[in-house]
Design a protein around this motif. Sequence first.
Motif, PDB file in Angstrom:
ATOM      1  N   ARG A   1      79.525 -46.945 -26.254  1.00  0.00           N
ATOM      2  CA  ARG A   1      79.055 -47.817 -24.899  1.00  0.00           C
ATOM      3  C   ARG A   1      80.136 -47.991 -23.996  1.00  0.00           C
ATOM      4  O   ARG A   1      79.925 -47.911 -22.774  1.00  0.00           O
ATOM      5  N   GLU A   2      81.302 -47.939 -24.473  1.00  0.00           N
ATOM      6  CA  GLU A   2      82.576 -48.366 -23.612  1.00  0.00           C
ATOM      7  C   GLU A   2      82.615 -47.155 -22.712  1.00  0.00           C
ATOM      8  O   GLU A   2      83.450 -47.195 -21.601  1.00  0.00           O
ATOM      9  N   MET A   3      82.702 -45.872 -23.171  1.00  0.00           N
ATOM     10  CA  MET A   3      82.700 -44.561 -22.362  1.00  0.00           C
ATOM     11  C   MET A   3      81.398 -44.204 -21.536  1.00  0.00           C
ATOM     12  O   MET A   3      81.559 -43.583 -20.708  1.00  0.00           O
ATOM     13  N   GLY A   4      80.419 -45.136 -21.684  1.00  0.00           N
ATOM     14  CA  GLY A   4      79.091 -44.691 -20.926  1.00  0.00           C
ATOM     15  C   GLY A   4      77.813 -44.491 -21.856  1.00  0.00           C
ATOM     16  O   GLY A   4      78.038 -44.306 -22.907  1.00  0.00           O
ATOM     17  N   ASP A   5      76.847 -44.901 -21.149  1.00  0.00           N
ATOM     18  CA  ASP A   5      75.613 -44.945 -22.060  1.00  0.00           C
ATOM     19  C   ASP A   5      75.277 -43.337 -22.658  1.00  0.00           C
ATOM     20  O   ASP A   5      74.555 -43.340 -23.520  1.00  0.00           O
ATOM     21  N   GLN A   6      75.757 -42.467 -21.842  1.00  0.00           N
ATOM     22  CA  GLN A   6      75.309 -41.209 -22.082  1.00  0.00           C
ATOM     23  C   GLN A   6      75.950 -40.632 -23.776  1.00  0.00           C
ATOM     24  O   GLN A   6      75.657 -39.924 -24.549  1.00  0.00           O
ATOM     25  N   TYR A   7      77.113 -41.411 -24.260  1.00  0.00           N
ATOM     26  CA  TYR A   7      77.546 -41.137 -25.418  1.00  0.00           C
ATOM     27  C   TYR A   7      76.865 -42.030 -26.562  1.00  0.00           C
ATOM     28  O   TYR A   7      77.213 -41.884 -27.771  1.00  0.00           O
ATOM     29  N   VAL A   8      75.902 -42.889 -26.212  1.00  0.00           N
ATOM     30  CA  VAL A   8      75.108 -43.793 -27.257  1.00  0.00           C
ATOM     31  C   VAL A   8      74.018 -42.953 -27.769  1.00  0.00           C
ATOM     32  O   VAL A   8      73.348 -42.314 -27.090  1.00  0.00           O
ATOM     33  N   GLY A   9      74.074 -43.206 -29.063  1.00  0.00           N
ATOM     34  CA  GLY A   9      72.722 -42.417 -29.668  1.00  0.00           C
ATOM     35  C   GLY A   9      72.735 -42.157 -31.180  1.00  0.00           C
ATOM     36  O   GLY A   9      71.748 -41.588 -31.825  1.00  0.00           O
ATOM     37  N   ALA A  10      73.748 -42.482 -31.787  1.00  0.00           N
ATOM     38  CA  ALA A  10      74.430 -42.442 -33.128  1.00  0.00           C
ATOM     39  C   ALA A  10      72.727 -43.177 -34.038  1.00  0.00           C
ATOM     40  O   ALA A  10      72.320 -42.452 -34.833  1.00  0.00           O
ATOM     41  N   VAL A  11      72.533 -44.357 -33.732  1.00  0.00           N
ATOM     42  CA  VAL A  11      71.453 -44.965 -34.272  1.00  0.00           C
ATOM     43  C   VAL A  11      70.213 -44.210 -34.464  1.00  0.00           C
ATOM     44  O   VAL A  11      69.336 -43.828 -35.468  1.00  0.00           O
ATOM     45  N   ASP A  12      69.752 -43.752 -33.016  1.00  0.00           N
ATOM     46  CA  ASP A  12      68.572 -42.717 -32.987  1.00  0.00           C
ATOM     47  C   ASP A  12      68.727 -41.403 -33.582  1.00  0.00           C
ATOM     48  O   ASP A  12      67.604 -41.254 -34.202  1.00  0.00           O
ATOM     49  N   ALA A  13      69.859 -40.906 -33.606  1.00  0.00           N
ATOM     50  CA  ALA A  13      69.970 -39.726 -34.329  1.00  0.00           C
ATOM     51  C   ALA A  13      69.775 -39.906 -35.837  1.00  0.00           C
ATOM     52  O   ALA A  13      69.313 -38.982 -36.491  1.00  0.00           O
ATOM     53  N   LEU A  14      70.438 -41.023 -36.456  1.00  0.00           N
ATOM     54  CA  LEU A  14      70.184 -41.156 -37.841  1.00  0.00           C
ATOM     55  C   LEU A  14      68.612 -41.405 -38.245  1.00  0.00           C
ATOM     56  O   LEU A  14      68.351 -40.910 -39.211  1.00  0.00           O
ATOM     57  N   LYS A  15      68.237 -42.132 -37.430  1.00  0.00           N
ATOM     58  CA  LYS A  15      66.741 -42.453 -37.782  1.00  0.00           C
ATOM     59  C   LYS A  15      65.820 -41.065 -37.593  1.00  0.00           C
ATOM     60  O   LYS A  15      65.062 -40.863 -38.513  1.00  0.00           O
ATOM     61  N   ARG A  16      66.171 -40.273 -36.712  1.00  0.00           N
ATOM     62  CA  ARG A  16      65.627 -38.752 -36.784  1.00  0.00           C
ATOM     63  C   ARG A  16      65.651 -38.266 -37.788  1.00  0.00           C
ATOM     64  O   ARG A  16      65.000 -37.361 -38.144  1.00  0.00           O
ATOM     65  N   ALA A  17      67.080 -38.029 -38.149  1.00  0.00           N
ATOM     66  CA  ALA A  17      67.466 -37.178 -39.174  1.00  0.00           C
ATOM     67  C   ALA A  17      66.855 -37.738 -40.344  1.00  0.00           C
ATOM     68  O   ALA A  17      66.610 -36.933 -41.403  1.00  0.00           O
ATOM     69  N   GLN A  18      66.927 -38.939 -40.847  1.00  0.00           N
ATOM     70  CA  GLN A  18      66.181 -39.499 -42.196  1.00  0.00           C
ATOM     71  C   GLN A  18      64.814 -39.309 -42.067  1.00  0.00           C
ATOM     72  O   GLN A  18      64.331 -38.860 -43.234  1.00  0.00           O
ATOM     73  N   ARG A  19      64.244 -39.350 -40.859  1.00  0.00           N
ATOM     74  CA  ARG A  19      62.490 -39.263 -41.012  1.00  0.00           C
ATOM     75  C   ARG A  19      62.264 -37.420 -41.155  1.00  0.00           C
ATOM     76  O   ARG A  19      61.519 -37.117 -42.042  1.00  0.00           O
ATOM     77  N   ALA A  20      63.237 -36.697 -40.520  1.00  0.00           N
ATOM     78  CA  ALA A  20      62.995 -35.461 -40.806  1.00  0.00           C
ATOM     79  C   ALA A  20      63.552 -35.083 -42.214  1.00  0.00           C
ATOM     80  O   ALA A  20      62.591 -34.004 -42.954  1.00  0.00           O
ATOM     81  N   TRP A  21      64.161 -35.550 -42.782  1.00  0.00           N
ATOM     82  CA  TRP A  21      65.021 -35.338 -44.033  1.00  0.00           C
ATOM     83  C   TRP A  21      63.759 -35.644 -45.233  1.00  0.00           C
ATOM     84  O   TRP A  21      63.297 -34.935 -46.290  1.00  0.00           O
ATOM     85  N   ILE A  22      62.967 -36.656 -44.921  1.00  0.00           N
ATOM     86  CA  ILE A  22      62.111 -37.330 -45.873  1.00  0.00           C
ATOM     87  C   ILE A  22      60.874 -36.401 -45.827  1.00  0.00           C
ATOM     88  O   ILE A  22      60.374 -35.954 -46.916  1.00  0.00           O
ATOM     89  N   GLY A  23      60.409 -35.856 -44.548  1.00  0.00           N
ATOM     90  CA  GLY A  23      59.435 -34.813 -44.744  1.00  0.00           C
ATOM     91  C   GLY A  23      59.941 -33.578 -45.423  1.00  0.00           C
ATOM     92  O   GLY A  23      58.983 -32.981 -46.236  1.00  0.00           O
TER      93      GLY A  23
END
Length: 144
Positions: free
Chosen positions: A75-97
């Motif tokens: 976030r210190e570098m800018g909002d465009q660099y934020v998204g690790a939490v969302d990426a982890l959630k998407r990856a985990q949901r896809a992996w479960i499927g």
Amino acid sequence: MTIRSQLLSAAALLLLSAPLTFAQDGEPAVDCENAQVQIEMNICTGRDYQAADDELNAAYKVTMAAARKMDEQAREMGDQYVGAVDALKRAQRAWIGYRDGQCALAGFEARGGSMEPMLVSGCLADLTRKRTAELKAISAVSGN
């Protein structure tokens, strides 16, 4: 004797050949080191999967904390660099499927048979352990 009564007799004999005792907690008392009949093997692979799933859930919590930390730092570098939490959630949901579909497929080797639950649980345990290792690697890279 009709086919139906023969099947019922065979089923009764099968059940009687593998008597289960139950512990105080209601769980079947099975010695998984010496499981010999299919129902015991099914119970043991189910327990193995549950243990692997418990470890996965613990690793996911640690990895989620690491992802939050990554997002805070980014976030210190800018909002465009934020998204690790969302990426982890998407990856985990896809992996479960993927895991659930892959392990259902593994069960088709003995579809409808007494061995099917063991094959599915074994697959679930194996893939869950692999995913746990992946999550631990992610959190290790982030310094958690």
